[in-house]
Motif scaffolding. Sequence first.
Motif, mmCIF file in Angstrom:
data_model
loop_
_atom_site.group_PDB
_atom_site.id
_atom_site.type_symbol
_atom_site.label_atom_id
_atom_site.label_comp_id
_atom_site.label_asym_id
_atom_site.label_seq_id
_atom_site.Cartn_x
_atom_site.Cartn_y
_atom_site.Cartn_z
ATOM 1 N N CYS A 206 6.777 -69.093 -59.018
ATOM 2 C CA CYS A 206 7.723 -69.598 -60.013
ATOM 3 C C CYS A 206 8.839 -70.328 -59.279
ATOM 4 O O CYS A 206 9.565 -69.718 -58.490
ATOM 5 N N TRP A 207 8.945 -71.611 -59.547
ATOM 6 C CA TRP A 207 9.965 -72.439 -58.917
ATOM 7 C C TRP A 207 11.244 -72.388 -59.748
ATOM 8 O O TRP A 207 11.264 -72.831 -60.898
ATOM 9 N N TYR A 208 12.297 -71.837 -59.172
ATOM 10 C CA TYR A 208 13.620 -71.841 -59.802
ATOM 11 C C TYR A 208 14.279 -73.165 -59.459
ATOM 12 O O TYR A 208 14.657 -73.401 -58.317
ATOM 13 N N ASN A 209 14.402 -74.021 -60.445
ATOM 14 C CA ASN A 209 14.816 -75.412 -60.235
ATOM 15 C C ASN A 209 15.959 -75.758 -61.188
ATOM 16 O O ASN A 209 15.785 -76.530 -62.136
ATOM 17 N N ASN A 215 9.236 -83.100 -58.240
ATOM 18 C CA ASN A 215 8.325 -82.558 -57.239
ATOM 19 C C ASN A 215 7.088 -83.452 -57.170
ATOM 20 O O ASN A 215 6.004 -83.079 -57.609
ATOM 21 N N PRO A 221 3.844 -75.299 -58.381
ATOM 22 C CA PRO A 221 4.091 -73.909 -58.773
ATOM 23 C C PRO A 221 3.337 -73.534 -60.046
ATOM 24 O O PRO A 221 3.025 -74.390 -60.876
ATOM 25 N N GLU A 224 7.747 -72.944 -63.707
ATOM 26 C CA GLU A 224 9.007 -73.568 -63.312
ATOM 27 C C GLU A 224 10.068 -73.190 -64.332
ATOM 28 O O GLU A 224 9.820 -73.244 -65.550
#
Length: 235
Positions: A206-209, A215, A221, A224
């Motif tokens: 899980c990308w914390y963005n 990307n 991921p 997100e």
Amino acid sequence: LLLDADGTLFDYDRAEGYALETTCGELGLDYAPERDLPVYRRINSEMWRAFERGEIDPGTLSIERFRRFLDAVGANGAAGNSGARADSGTGPAAMADRYLGHLAEGSFLIPGALDVVRELASLARLAVITNGLSRVQRSRFSGSGLSEYVEHLVISDEVGSQKPEPGIFDVALEPFDDVPREQVLIVGDSLTSDIAGGVRYGIATCWYNPEGHENPDGPVPTHEIRTLAELPGLL
């Protein structure tokens, strides 16, 4: 659930700015945050990317970033005659030691992080997995209030492996050997360490963005999110 520390739970930018300004003030350097902090952050980012690639060790990183910083600000005048001071007790090693001491004081969490971790602890077993120095990370972790909810703290400096290498994930999951790999999720803000490491290890990511960065060619991921408050809903 494997949670990254800096930039995911901890407000590293705030801790970094505090530590650098305090260190420069103690050493009598002419420091202006808007001028000098971007220089340090560029150098520091380059050094951490090299660390992730296995090109340097933590001790080298800690000192070399300040050697380059003093060279840079001395060359462009950003910190007065800081270059001339490098041999009078304010060289890279002395600066690194003071900086790490102040960075260890910066247990600043991202707003709402503690509440989210408290909720997550009722839904899953938690570990924090961080690329960092033991002296800094253990102090910040102990002052954060997270230890009540996190079972396992894994620091690259202590285990001899860093994200995205598989070794640090092996250590992180040792206490959870009864949990199938398909039920493990890593959450972090870094595509090159957290997400790349999780993808290579074969676990969900899980990308914390929070800034909504693009990307275009990084690891993809599984999930997100823009806010930590979204995370419990994924479980």
